[in-house]
Design a protein around this motif. Sequence first.
Motif, PDB file in Angstrom:
ATOM      1  N   LYS A  16       0.857  -1.182   0.000  1.00 12.09           N
ATOM      2  CA  LYS A  16       0.000   0.000   0.000  1.00 12.09           C
ATOM      3  C   LYS A  16       0.892   1.231   0.000  1.00 12.09           C
ATOM      4  N   THR A  17       0.539   2.184  -0.831  1.00 13.84           N
ATOM      5  CA  THR A  17       1.257   3.447  -0.868  1.00 13.84           C
ATOM      6  C   THR A  17       0.281   4.552  -0.486  1.00 13.84           C
ATOM      7  N   GLY A  18       0.725   5.765  -0.559  1.00 11.52           N
ATOM      8  CA  GLY A  18      -0.156   6.883  -0.243  1.00 11.52           C
ATOM      9  C   GLY A  18      -1.253   7.050  -1.265  1.00 11.52           C
ATOM     10  N   HIS A  19      -2.165   7.940  -0.986  1.00 10.78           N
ATOM     11  CA  HIS A  19      -3.238   8.291  -1.915  1.00 10.78           C
ATOM     12  C   HIS A  19      -4.162   7.126  -2.239  1.00 10.78           C
ATOM     13  N   HIS A  20      -4.419   6.257  -1.266  1.00  9.96           N
ATOM     14  CA  HIS A  20      -5.376   5.157  -1.425  1.00  9.96           C
ATOM     15  C   HIS A  20      -5.004   4.216  -2.577  1.00  9.96           C
ATOM     16  N   THR A  21      -3.730   3.909  -2.711  1.00  8.78           N
ATOM     17  CA  THR A  21      -3.245   3.060  -3.791  1.00  8.78           C
ATOM     18  C   THR A  21      -2.610   1.797  -3.230  1.00  8.78           C
ATOM     19  N   CYS A  22      -2.888   0.665  -3.886  1.00  7.95           N
ATOM     20  CA  CYS A  22      -2.312  -0.613  -3.489  1.00  7.95           C
ATOM     21  C   CYS A  22      -1.866  -1.355  -4.752  1.00  7.95           C
ATOM     22  N   PHE A  23      -0.608  -1.792  -4.762  1.00  8.61           N
ATOM     23  CA  PHE A  23      -0.073  -2.573  -5.869  1.00  8.61           C
ATOM     24  C   PHE A  23      -0.070  -4.042  -5.467  1.00  8.61           C
ATOM     25  N   LYS A  42      -2.905  -2.515 -10.042  1.00 11.89           N
ATOM     26  CA  LYS A  42      -2.920  -1.392  -9.104  1.00 11.89           C
ATOM     27  C   LYS A  42      -4.370  -1.069  -8.757  1.00 11.89           C
ATOM     28  N   PHE A  43      -4.657  -0.987  -7.465  1.00  5.65           N
ATOM     29  CA  PHE A  43      -5.960  -0.530  -7.012  1.00  5.65           C
ATOM     30  C   PHE A  43      -5.827   0.927  -6.593  1.00  5.65           C
ATOM     31  N   VAL A  44      -6.644   1.773  -7.170  1.00  2.00           N
ATOM     32  CA  VAL A  44      -6.743   3.159  -6.740  1.00  2.00           C
ATOM     33  C   VAL A  44      -8.133   3.294  -6.134  1.00  2.00           C
ATOM     34  N   ARG A  45      -8.139   3.511  -4.817  1.00  2.00           N
ATOM     35  CA  ARG A  45      -9.362   3.401  -4.024  1.00  2.00           C
ATOM     36  C   ARG A  45      -9.866   1.971  -4.186  1.00  2.00           C
ATOM     37  N   ASP A  46     -10.978   1.736  -4.831  1.00  2.00           N
ATOM     38  CA  ASP A  46     -11.493   0.372  -4.981  1.00  2.00           C
ATOM     39  C   ASP A  46     -11.496  -0.106  -6.431  1.00  2.00           C
ATOM     40  N   VAL A  47     -10.835   0.626  -7.304  1.00  2.00           N
ATOM     41  CA  VAL A  47     -10.879   0.309  -8.737  1.00  2.00           C
ATOM     42  C   VAL A  47      -9.540  -0.278  -9.191  1.00  2.00           C
ATOM     43  N   PRO A  48      -9.563  -1.477  -9.832  1.00  2.00           N
ATOM     44  CA  PRO A  48      -8.320  -2.091 -10.310  1.00  2.00           C
ATOM     45  C   PRO A  48      -7.914  -1.568 -11.695  1.00  2.00           C
ATOM     46  N   TYR A  49      -6.598  -1.410 -11.878  1.00  2.00           N
ATOM     47  CA  TYR A  49      -6.037  -0.960 -13.151  1.00  2.00           C
ATOM     48  C   TYR A  49      -4.817  -1.822 -13.488  1.00  2.00           C
ATOM     49  N   GLY A  50      -4.489  -1.888 -14.759  1.00  2.00           N
ATOM     50  CA  GLY A  50      -3.268  -2.561 -15.182  1.00  2.00           C
ATOM     51  C   GLY A  50      -3.454  -3.303 -16.484  1.00  2.00           C
ATOM     52  N   ASP A  51      -2.339  -3.461 -17.208  1.00  3.46           N
ATOM     53  CA  ASP A  51      -2.390  -4.161 -18.487  1.00  3.46           C
ATOM     54  C   ASP A  51      -2.891  -5.593 -18.337  1.00  3.46           C
ATOM     55  N   LEU A  72      -9.487 -10.641  -7.839  1.00  6.65           N
ATOM     56  CA  LEU A  72      -8.779  -9.573  -7.134  1.00  6.65           C
ATOM     57  C   LEU A  72      -9.742  -8.567  -6.509  1.00  6.65           C
ATOM     58  N   ILE A  73     -10.815  -8.239  -7.190  1.00  8.98           N
ATOM     59  CA  ILE A  73     -11.818  -7.340  -6.613  1.00  8.98           C
ATOM     60  C   ILE A  73     -12.433  -7.985  -5.373  1.00  8.98           C
ATOM     61  N   TYR A  74     -12.743  -9.271  -5.453  1.00 14.35           N
ATOM     62  CA  TYR A  74     -13.295  -9.977  -4.299  1.00 14.35           C
ATOM     63  C   TYR A  74     -12.323  -9.930  -3.121  1.00 14.35           C
ATOM     64  N   ARG A  75     -11.059 -10.258  -3.368  1.00 13.06           N
ATOM     65  CA  ARG A  75     -10.047 -10.243  -2.302  1.00 13.06           C
ATOM     66  C   ARG A  75      -9.883  -8.835  -1.716  1.00 13.06           C
ATOM     67  N   HIS A  76      -9.882  -7.842  -2.590  1.00 15.76           N
ATOM     68  CA  HIS A  76      -9.756  -6.461  -2.126  1.00 15.76           C
ATOM     69  C   HIS A  76     -10.939  -6.086  -1.237  1.00 15.76           C
ATOM     70  N   ASN A  77     -12.141  -6.433  -1.655  1.00 13.06           N
ATOM     71  CA  ASN A  77     -13.325  -6.123  -0.873  1.00 13.06           C
ATOM     72  C   ASN A  77     -13.387  -6.880   0.443  1.00 13.06           C
ATOM     73  N   GLN A  78     -12.707  -8.028   0.517  1.00 19.50           N
ATOM     74  CA  GLN A  78     -12.639  -8.809   1.746  1.00 19.50           C
ATOM     75  C   GLN A  78     -11.558  -8.296   2.695  1.00 19.50           C
ATOM     76  N   GLY A  79     -10.787  -7.303   2.250  1.00 20.34           N
ATOM     77  CA  GLY A  79      -9.749  -6.707   3.084  1.00 20.34           C
ATOM     78  C   GLY A  79      -8.444  -7.471   3.103  1.00 20.34           C
ATOM     79  N   GLN A  80      -8.201  -8.321   2.110  1.00 17.04           N
ATOM     80  CA  GLN A  80      -6.984  -9.120   2.087  1.00 17.04           C
ATOM     81  C   GLN A  80      -5.722  -8.303   1.781  1.00 17.04           C
ATOM     82  N   PHE A  81      -5.882  -7.088   1.304  1.00 15.23           N
ATOM     83  CA  PHE A  81      -4.728  -6.263   0.966  1.00 15.23           C
ATOM     84  C   PHE A  81      -4.561  -5.106   1.947  1.00 15.23           C
ATOM     85  N   GLU A  82      -4.928  -5.338   3.175  1.00 10.25           N
ATOM     86  CA  GLU A  82      -4.809  -4.307   4.227  1.00 10.25           C
ATOM     87  C   GLU A  82      -3.492  -4.412   4.932  1.00 10.25           C
TER      88      GLU A  82
END
Length: 82
Positions: A16-23, A42-51, A72-82
């Motif tokens: 997790k980095t600043g500005h609500h970003t998680c790689f 990359k998740f910015v807030r709750d939205v995934p991005y990347g090639d 990945l969206i499911y895992r993110h919503n479950q808090g696995q990347f906290e």
Amino acid sequence: MFDIHNHELKVIDFVKTGHHTCFVKVSGFDAELGKNFEGEVKFVRDVPYGDLIHPDRSPLSGSCREFVRSDLIYRHNQGQFE
């Protein structure tokens, strides 16, 4: 054609980095193409991005790309990347 349940996804690491970003670094297997893959999303807030999950730039089959994105969206919503 392979069933979507044959696709595999493993989370290798995340940071997790600043500005609500998680790689999130992942690896897996695209059952439709019969190939291993590795990449980053990359998740910015709750939205995934990347090639890896982009419809036009992803090296994955369509079904695997959707599987990876959904998982990945499911895992993110479950808090696995906290």
